[in-house]
Design a protein around this motif. Structure first.
Motif, short mmCIF file in Angstrom:
data_model
loop_
_atom_site.label_atom_id
_atom_site.label_comp_id
_atom_site.label_asym_id
_atom_site.label_seq_id
_atom_site.Cartn_x
_atom_site.Cartn_y
_atom_site.Cartn_z
N LEU A 107 0.76 -1.10 0.08
CA LEU A 107 0.12 0.02 0.10
C LEU A 107 0.62 1.14 0.11
O LEU A 107 0.42 2.36 -0.60
CB LEU A 107 -0.91 0.14 1.29
N ASP A 108 1.91 1.06 0.68
CA ASP A 108 2.90 2.31 0.64
C ASP A 108 3.35 2.56 -0.56
O ASP A 108 3.49 3.71 -1.33
CB ASP A 108 3.97 2.07 1.54
N VAL A 109 3.74 1.76 -1.56
CA VAL A 109 4.29 1.83 -3.10
C VAL A 109 2.97 2.37 -3.65
O VAL A 109 3.26 3.31 -4.57
CB VAL A 109 4.62 0.47 -3.42
N LEU A 110 1.87 1.85 -3.59
CA LEU A 110 0.68 2.35 -4.25
C LEU A 110 0.29 3.91 -3.83
O LEU A 110 0.23 4.68 -4.86
CB LEU A 110 -0.62 1.56 -3.72
N ARG A 111 0.33 4.19 -2.64
CA ARG A 111 0.43 5.70 -2.31
C ARG A 111 1.26 6.32 -2.78
O ARG A 111 1.13 7.74 -3.42
CB ARG A 111 0.31 5.69 -0.95
N GLU A 112 2.43 6.04 -2.79
CA GLU A 112 3.46 6.93 -3.60
C GLU A 112 3.26 7.17 -5.11
O GLU A 112 3.48 7.98 -5.60
CB GLU A 112 4.87 6.20 -3.29
N LEU A 113 2.77 5.96 -5.60
CA LEU A 113 2.58 6.23 -6.99
C LEU A 113 1.68 7.35 -7.12
O LEU A 113 1.64 7.87 -8.15
CB LEU A 113 2.10 4.75 -7.35
N ARG A 114 0.41 7.17 -6.38
CA ARG A 114 -0.68 8.01 -6.83
C ARG A 114 -0.29 9.43 -6.11
O ARG A 114 -0.62 10.55 -6.83
CB ARG A 114 -1.91 7.50 -6.13
N GLN A 115 0.53 9.51 -5.32
CA GLN A 115 1.02 10.91 -4.83
C GLN A 115 1.88 11.56 -5.89
O GLN A 115 1.43 12.77 -5.96
CB GLN A 115 1.76 10.71 -3.54
N ARG A 116 2.50 10.97 -6.70
CA ARG A 116 3.30 11.83 -7.65
C ARG A 116 2.27 11.74 -9.13
O ARG A 116 3.02 11.88 -10.14
CB ARG A 116 4.47 10.93 -8.10
N GLN A 117 1.07 11.59 -9.02
CA GLN A 117 0.02 11.49 -10.05
C GLN A 117 0.42 10.50 -11.32
O GLN A 117 0.05 10.85 -12.32
CB GLN A 117 0.13 12.90 -10.73
N ASP A 118 0.93 9.54 -10.79
CA ASP A 118 1.15 8.04 -11.65
C ASP A 118 -0.06 7.48 -11.71
O ASP A 118 -0.61 6.87 -10.85
CB ASP A 118 2.42 7.47 -11.36
N ALA A 119 -0.73 7.44 -13.10
CA ALA A 119 -2.18 6.80 -12.94
C ALA A 119 -2.01 5.40 -13.55
O ALA A 119 -3.01 4.75 -14.10
CB ALA A 119 -2.92 7.67 -14.03
N THR A 120 -0.87 4.82 -13.49
CA THR A 120 -0.65 3.25 -13.90
C THR A 120 -1.65 2.45 -13.39
O THR A 120 -1.93 2.69 -11.95
CB THR A 120 0.52 2.74 -13.61
N PRO A 121 -2.67 1.58 -13.90
CA PRO A 121 -3.57 0.72 -13.29
C PRO A 121 -2.93 -0.40 -12.39
O PRO A 121 -1.87 -0.86 -12.86
CB PRO A 121 -4.42 0.26 -14.48
N VAL A 122 -3.49 -0.26 -11.12
CA VAL A 122 -2.90 -1.37 -10.35
C VAL A 122 -4.11 -2.06 -9.72
O VAL A 122 -5.01 -1.92 -9.50
CB VAL A 122 -2.35 -0.66 -8.97
N LEU A 123 -3.67 -3.50 -9.81
CA LEU A 123 -4.65 -4.53 -9.42
C LEU A 123 -4.00 -5.18 -8.04
O LEU A 123 -2.69 -5.96 -8.06
CB LEU A 123 -4.76 -5.72 -10.43
N LEU A 124 -4.57 -5.09 -6.94
CA LEU A 124 -4.01 -5.83 -5.74
C LEU A 124 -4.46 -7.13 -5.67
O LEU A 124 -5.67 -7.52 -6.06
CB LEU A 124 -4.59 -5.07 -4.51
N LEU A 125 -3.58 -7.91 -5.48
CA LEU A 125 -3.63 -9.35 -5.47
C LEU A 125 -2.94 -9.79 -4.18
O LEU A 125 -1.56 -9.95 -3.97
CB LEU A 125 -2.76 -10.08 -6.52
N THR A 126 -3.62 -10.28 -3.12
CA THR A 126 -3.21 -10.60 -1.68
C THR A 126 -4.02 -11.45 -0.78
O THR A 126 -5.46 -11.55 -1.25
CB THR A 126 -3.19 -9.06 -1.07
N ALA A 127 -3.47 -12.08 -0.01
CA ALA A 127 -4.38 -13.02 0.83
C ALA A 127 -5.01 -11.97 1.81
O ALA A 127 -5.99 -12.65 2.61
CB ALA A 127 -3.23 -13.73 1.50
N ARG A 128 -4.61 -10.74 2.10
CA ARG A 128 -5.60 -10.03 3.23
C ARG A 128 -6.76 -9.47 2.05
O ARG A 128 -6.85 -8.39 1.54
CB ARG A 128 -4.88 -8.90 3.54
N ASP A 129 -8.00 -10.26 2.50
CA ASP A 129 -9.12 -10.27 1.36
C ASP A 129 -10.37 -9.79 2.52
O ASP A 129 -11.54 -9.89 1.98
CB ASP A 129 -9.45 -11.27 0.81
N ALA A 130 -10.26 -9.39 3.66
CA ALA A 130 -11.17 -8.78 4.49
C ALA A 130 -11.99 -7.61 3.76
O ALA A 130 -11.25 -6.87 3.07
CB ALA A 130 -10.82 -8.71 5.86
N VAL A 131 -13.30 -7.38 4.13
CA VAL A 131 -13.81 -6.17 3.76
C VAL A 131 -13.14 -4.93 3.94
O VAL A 131 -12.68 -3.95 2.95
CB VAL A 131 -15.25 -5.87 3.97
N ALA A 132 -12.47 -4.67 5.04
CA ALA A 132 -11.89 -3.53 5.48
C ALA A 132 -10.65 -3.26 4.72
O ALA A 132 -10.18 -2.39 4.14
CB ALA A 132 -11.44 -3.52 7.02
#
Length: 219
Positions: free
Chosen positions: A60-85
Motif C-alpha cells: 500500500l505504501d508503494v501504491l500511495r507513493e505512485l498516486r501521490q506523484r500523479q502516476d495513473a498506471t492501473p494497479v490490481l491488488l492481489l493479496t491474501a488480505r481479503d477482508a472487507v476492510a
C-alpha cells in the motif's frame, strides 16, 4: 501489455509470469517494495499486479507513493488480505481493482484487461481501426472480416498501435512492450515483427515514419 508483478513468493511470481505470458503479457517481476519503487521509476508499465505483504514493507505504501506523484498506471491488488476492510483500504488508497488469493489466472488476465481498458478510456473490449478488429480477450484479429493468425509479439505490436490510433510509436516503445528485462533482444527484432505483421494484415496498414517509428495508416 507489459505488466509489473510485485510478489515476494518466488513460486507464485514464476507462476504469474508464465501464466500471464500465455495470455500474451510481457511480465517483469519484483519481490520487494524497494525493487518495485526502482522499477516504477525507471520503466513504464501498462498495469501493476501488487501484493500487500512484502518483506520490506506494505504494498500500500508503494501504491500511495505512485498516486501521490500523479502516476495513473492501473494497479490490481492481489493479496491474501481479503477482508472487507482491507479491500476498502486498498481501493481508497488508489487501487483500480482488488483480488484475493487464491485466484484463477484467467480472471487475473481478464481484470488486467479491464483496468487497462478503463485507463485508456475505451468502452468496448474490441479495438477497431480501418477494417481491423482486435479482441484482446479472445486473442483474435480480423481484417475486413477475415480471421488472421498472429504470433504473440505481432499481436502485441498491433495492439499497441491500435491503442494509440494515429500516434507514432518508436522502436524502443514497442520493444518495451514486447520484451522484459530478462529477455535477450536482437537489435532488429521489432523491424522483423513489423515486417511479418505487414505480410499478414496488409503491407500498407503499418506506416514507417522515418526517424521516429511506426503508426497505423489512417487511410
Amino acid at each position: 501489455m507489459r505488466i509489473l508483478v510485485i510478489e515476494d513468493d518466488e513460486v507464485l511470481l514464476d507462476g504469474l509470469r508464465v501464466g500471464l505470458g500465455l495470455h500474451g503479457y510481457t511480465v517483469d517481476g519484483m519481490g520487494s517494495c524497494g525493487d518495485a519503487r526502482a522499477a516504477l521509476e525507471t520503466a513504464e508499465f501498462d498495469a501493476v499486479v501488487l501484493d500487500l505483504m512484502l518483506p520490506d514493507g506494505s504494498g500500500l505504501d508503494v501504491l500511495r507513493e505512485l498516486r501521490q506523484r500523479q502516476d495513473a498506471t492501473p494497479v490490481l491488488l492481489l493479496t491474501a488480505r481479503d477482508a472487507v476492510a482491507d479491500r476498502i483500504d486498498g481501493l481508497d488508497s488508489g487501487a483500480d481493482d482488488y483480488l484475493g488469493k487464491p485466484f484463477d489466472l484467467d480472471e487475473v488476465a481478464a481484470r488486467l484487461r479491464a483496468i487497462a481498458r478503463r485507463a485508456s478510456g475505451r468502452a468496448s473490449p474490441v479495438m477497431a481501426w480501418n477494417g481491423i478488429l482486435l479482441d484482446p480477450g479472445r486473442r483474435t484479429v480480423e481484417v475486413d472480416g477475415r480471421a488472421v493468425g498472429l504470433s504473440r509479439r505481432e499481436f502485441s505490436i498491433l495492439e499497441a498501435l491500435m491503442a494509440h490510433p494515429g500516434a507514432v510509436l518508436s522502436k524502443d516503445q514497442l520493444a518495451d512492450r514486447l520484451y522484459g528485462w530478462q529477455d535477450d533482444v536482437e537489435s532488429n527484432a521489432v523491424e522483423v515483427h513489423v515486417h511479418n505483421l505487414r505480410i499478414k494484415i496488409g503491407r500498407d496498414a503499418v506506416e514507417t515514419v522515418r526517424g521516429l517509428g511506426y503508426r497505423l495508416r489512417s487511410t
